[in-house]
Design a protein around this motif. Structure first.
Motif, short mmCIF file in Angstrom:
data_model
loop_
_atom_site.label_atom_id
_atom_site.label_comp_id
_atom_site.label_asym_id
_atom_site.label_seq_id
_atom_site.Cartn_x
_atom_site.Cartn_y
_atom_site.Cartn_z
N PRO A 127 0.78 -1.18 -0.02
CA PRO A 127 0.08 -0.01 -0.09
C PRO A 127 0.89 1.38 0.00
N ALA A 128 2.16 1.06 0.60
CA ALA A 128 2.82 2.48 0.47
C ALA A 128 3.58 2.53 -0.79
N VAL A 129 3.82 1.73 -1.45
CA VAL A 129 4.35 1.75 -2.83
C VAL A 129 2.86 2.24 -3.71
N GLY A 130 1.90 1.73 -3.43
CA GLY A 130 0.55 2.12 -4.13
C GLY A 130 0.37 3.61 -3.94
N HIS A 131 0.60 4.30 -2.78
CA HIS A 131 0.60 5.69 -2.52
C HIS A 131 1.57 6.50 -3.52
N VAL A 132 2.68 5.91 -3.57
CA VAL A 132 3.77 6.37 -4.32
C VAL A 132 3.42 6.51 -5.67
N SER A 133 3.02 5.30 -6.04
CA SER A 133 2.40 5.22 -7.40
C SER A 133 1.45 6.44 -7.83
N ASP A 134 0.29 6.29 -6.69
CA ASP A 134 -0.60 7.51 -7.01
C ASP A 134 -0.11 9.01 -7.19
N LEU A 135 0.97 9.07 -6.15
CA LEU A 135 1.55 10.54 -6.31
C LEU A 135 2.28 10.82 -7.53
N ILE A 136 3.05 9.79 -8.11
CA ILE A 136 3.72 10.00 -9.29
C ILE A 136 2.66 10.37 -10.37
N VAL A 137 1.58 9.54 -10.33
CA VAL A 137 0.57 9.67 -11.50
C VAL A 137 0.00 10.98 -11.33
N ALA A 138 -0.47 11.53 -10.22
CA ALA A 138 -0.82 12.84 -9.83
C ALA A 138 0.12 13.99 -10.41
N LEU A 139 1.35 13.61 -10.56
CA LEU A 139 2.47 14.43 -10.85
C LEU A 139 2.73 14.47 -12.45
N GLY A 140 1.93 13.75 -13.10
CA GLY A 140 2.18 13.62 -14.60
C GLY A 140 3.10 12.41 -15.12
N GLY A 141 3.58 11.55 -14.10
CA GLY A 141 4.51 10.55 -14.43
C GLY A 141 3.81 9.19 -14.77
N LYS A 142 4.40 8.07 -15.03
CA LYS A 142 3.97 6.82 -15.41
C LYS A 142 4.33 5.78 -14.10
N SER A 143 3.48 4.66 -14.03
CA SER A 143 3.86 3.51 -13.13
C SER A 143 3.37 2.45 -13.93
N ILE A 144 3.99 1.32 -13.68
CA ILE A 144 3.80 0.03 -14.37
C ILE A 144 3.50 -1.18 -13.38
N LEU A 145 2.57 -1.67 -13.30
CA LEU A 145 2.01 -2.74 -12.49
C LEU A 145 2.17 -4.01 -13.34
N SER A 146 2.78 -5.06 -13.00
CA SER A 146 3.03 -6.23 -13.75
C SER A 146 2.49 -7.24 -13.02
N GLU A 147 3.16 -8.66 -13.14
CA GLU A 147 2.99 -9.90 -12.52
C GLU A 147 1.15 -10.52 -12.56
N PHE A 148 0.91 -10.48 -13.74
CA PHE A 148 -0.57 -10.95 -14.00
C PHE A 148 -0.89 -12.18 -13.38
N PRO A 149 -0.20 -13.26 -12.89
CA PRO A 149 -0.68 -14.24 -12.20
C PRO A 149 -1.10 -13.72 -10.83
N GLU A 150 -0.37 -12.53 -10.33
CA GLU A 150 -0.78 -11.97 -9.06
C GLU A 150 -1.66 -10.81 -8.99
N LEU A 151 -2.63 -10.94 -10.10
CA LEU A 151 -3.88 -10.22 -10.02
C LEU A 151 -5.19 -10.94 -10.01
N CYS A 152 -4.92 -12.06 -9.87
CA CYS A 152 -6.10 -13.27 -9.78
C CYS A 152 -6.85 -13.02 -8.67
N GLY A 153 -8.09 -12.62 -8.97
CA GLY A 153 -9.14 -12.24 -8.09
C GLY A 153 -9.45 -10.64 -8.08
N VAL A 154 -8.45 -10.06 -8.39
CA VAL A 154 -8.63 -8.36 -8.29
C VAL A 154 -8.95 -7.72 -9.90
N GLU A 155 -9.24 -8.92 -10.77
CA GLU A 155 -9.36 -8.46 -12.09
C GLU A 155 -10.35 -7.48 -12.22
N GLN A 156 -11.63 -7.73 -11.99
CA GLN A 156 -12.95 -6.82 -11.99
C GLN A 156 -12.62 -5.32 -11.54
#
Length: 548
Positions: free
Chosen positions: A327-356
């Motif tokens: 969650p702390a990294v997630g907050h960093v991602s949100d800060l970077i996005v709000a500032l106009g930057g990019k973030s990349i979330l990968s590891e598709f097998p570890e998104l199982c159950g949160v797809e929707q």
């Protein structure tokens, strides 16, 4: 936060132990007393209420498992009484709103980076040497031996010195003194660097380029093109044998697709044309040296934080990862996005159950459909070879409280914060849109970090609860511990400790802001990540096909 246990989401029917809890201990939650039926190690879960056989187990407000037998209130959850189960998903049903975080503290802030002509900004300045086929790995290693120490990028081998001392003691009959020898602490040596503005020359050997299906060779070329285009790379020396599947023309095609106006220096040599190995190597070494001398003329300059592209990774996860580090990294991602930057979330097998949830966060239906198709196809390919996402948790994950893939995934997805998904990328596609990007990669740590650098990440945040020595040749990897015990036990690999979230000393936003300050220092070259200091240059391309 209660410092002994935690309910992550109001809908959850399990609690997480924040410390070791004893069988027979009575805890109180929302006015209800619960007697623990088992010893519950820290990071593990126990039933808040009775969970009848065949009923769903909820964490993070999502389905993370199904009970194999009735689990009474206060009983610990294990692989014996819970099996994998996850929420299903369908097409995009709504568009999730987003509340921007308070990013005022970072407005107008800059980092010192290397500005490229295409508008990208590097957090480092590396020259890379890459083979198009494994047949050239030996030649790449010869170039490495010739360059690294002579250019001042080598580091003293503390363990070679240790072996020399042991040999001397053995030869003089003092074998009993070997146990008392101490390994010297590592000290970075940089005074002898020939090129002051180049952070290193990196060598990306691999086992691909020929022998497999053509799609694997094409994908390898796309990945290598991404590395050449990465803003942290000043230029590249490419070695080709000549007859392999991964042809130079394919590499050029992939480079043109990413950046048709790429003007970085690329030295391409083909062994079957150059003749002798000696001629190939001497040409490669001379041309590379002169090109690096030119690249050394570029210096760091101020750049806005919108020029950061942050890779979001986890490995060696534990039961605290989804509560503190992710969650702390997630907050960093949100800060970077709000500032106009990019973030990349990968590891598709570890998104199982949160797809929707991720589908509904996609900015349009086309992107959502692409994500859904990639997930379905990936799951089907795993099942076709007798595996499945349910087999994703490692023995270490299970031992430390992540007993199902959905449980692991629900926590892992927290790295992506709450911002909209602006794009979905298949493996080796390059990130171009500011905002949160989803990148299709395996859950394997190195295959995933390898892919994120190939998609343009100029910094990678890597959370861990158990400790893992993963790094990357061209992109600084910042290791983030989910718990204080790990940070204290393995200080040589951990950069940031989020254990304060577990103890209640820090909030997620506070931890995220501290992390971003650390990122700015690494991105500016003021400090190096532990992975950089240890030369953890892991590079493993993902091979999807079979060998022919």
């Amino acid at each position: 936060m209660n410092h002994k246990f935690l309910q992550i989401h109001p809908q959850d029917n399990v609690l997480v132990a924040l410390t070791d809890l004893s069988a027979g201990e009575v805890i109180e939650f929302e006015g209800k007393k619960i007697t623990l039926k088992d010893t519950v190690p820290a990071k593990h879960k126990f039933a808040l209420t009775e969970i009848k056989q065949g009923s769903f187990v909820y964490m993070y407000g999502s389905v993370v498992g199904k009970s194999v037998s009735t689990i009474i209130s206060g009983a610990v959850l294990t692989t014996a009484n819970v099996k994998h189960e996850a929420n299903s998903f369908s097409e995009k049903t709504e568009t999730t709103g987003w509340t921007l975080p308070d990013f005022s503290k970072f407005e107008g802030r800059t980092f010192k980076g290397y500005h490229r002509s295409d508008g990208q900004v590097g957090t480092a300045n590396y020259w890379i040497v890459i083979p198009l086929v494994f047949c050239e790995n030996r030649n790449v290693e010869v170039i490495k031996q010739a360059f690294v120490d002579e250019l001042g990028f080598g580091k003293p081998n503390r363990f070679k010195s240790l072996v020399q001392q042991m040999a001397d003691l053995y030869k003089t009959g003092k074998k009993e003194q070997i146990e008392t020898l101490q390994v010297e602490e590592f000290v970075e040596v940089s005074a002898s660097k020939i090129f002051k503005n180049i952070d290193g020359i990196k060598f990306l050997t691999h086992q691909g380029g020929c022998g497999g299906i053509r799609q694997d060779s094409d994908m390898l070329c796309a990945l290598l093109a991404g590395y050449i285009n990465n803003p942290n790379v000043a230029g590249a020396t490419v070695l080709s044998l000549g007859c392999q599947n991964a042809q130079p023309a394919i590499l050029k095609e992939k480079l043109d697709a990413i950046n048709p106006n790429l003007d970085k220096p690329i030295i391409l040599l083909e062994q079957q044309k150059e003749g002798t190995e000696s001629n190939l190597l001497s040409q490669a070494i001379k041309q590379t040296f002169l090109a690096m001398a030119e690249a050394d003329q570029q210096e760091r300059q101020d750049a806005p934080l919108s020029k950061l592209t942050i890779g979001l990774e986890c490995g060696g996860s534990d039961g605290f990862s989804g509560i503190s580090a992710n969650p702390a990294v997630g907050h960093v991602s949100d800060l970077i996005v709000a500032l106009g930057g990019k973030s990349i979330l990968s590891e598709f097998p570890e998104l199982c159950g949160v797809e929707q949830e991720l589908i509904n966060r996609c900015v349009d239906y086309t992107i959502a459909k692409k994500f859904s198709k990639l997930m379905v196809d990936y799951a089907a390919s795993a099942e076709a070879v007798g595996s499945g996402f349910d087999m994703n948790p490692s023995p270490g994950n299970i031992k430390d409280g992540l007993i199902t893939d959905a449980m692991k995934s629900s926590g892992a997805a927290k790295k992506g914060g709450t911002s909209p998904v602006v794009d979905v990328l298949d493996y080796a596609e390059y990130a171009t849109k500011p905002g949160l990007n989803l990148l299709c990669t395996p859950g394997n740590d190195v295959e995933s970090t390898t892919a994120m650098a190939g998609s343009g990440a100029n910094i990678i945040l890597f959370t861990t609860g158990l400790g893992t020595p993963t790094g990357n040749p061209v992109t600084p990897v910042i290791k983030i511990s989910s718990n204080t015990k790990l940070a204290e036990r393995m200080p040589d690999i951990i950069d940031v400790n989020t254990g304060g979230v577990i103890s209640g000393e820090k909030t997620i936003p506070q931890m995220g802001e501290e992390m971003l300050e650390h990122i700015i220092k690494v991105a500016s070259g003021e400090i190096k990540s532990k992975a950089q200091l240890l030369d953890q240059d892991d590079f493993i391309p993902w091979k999807r096909g079979v060998s022919l």
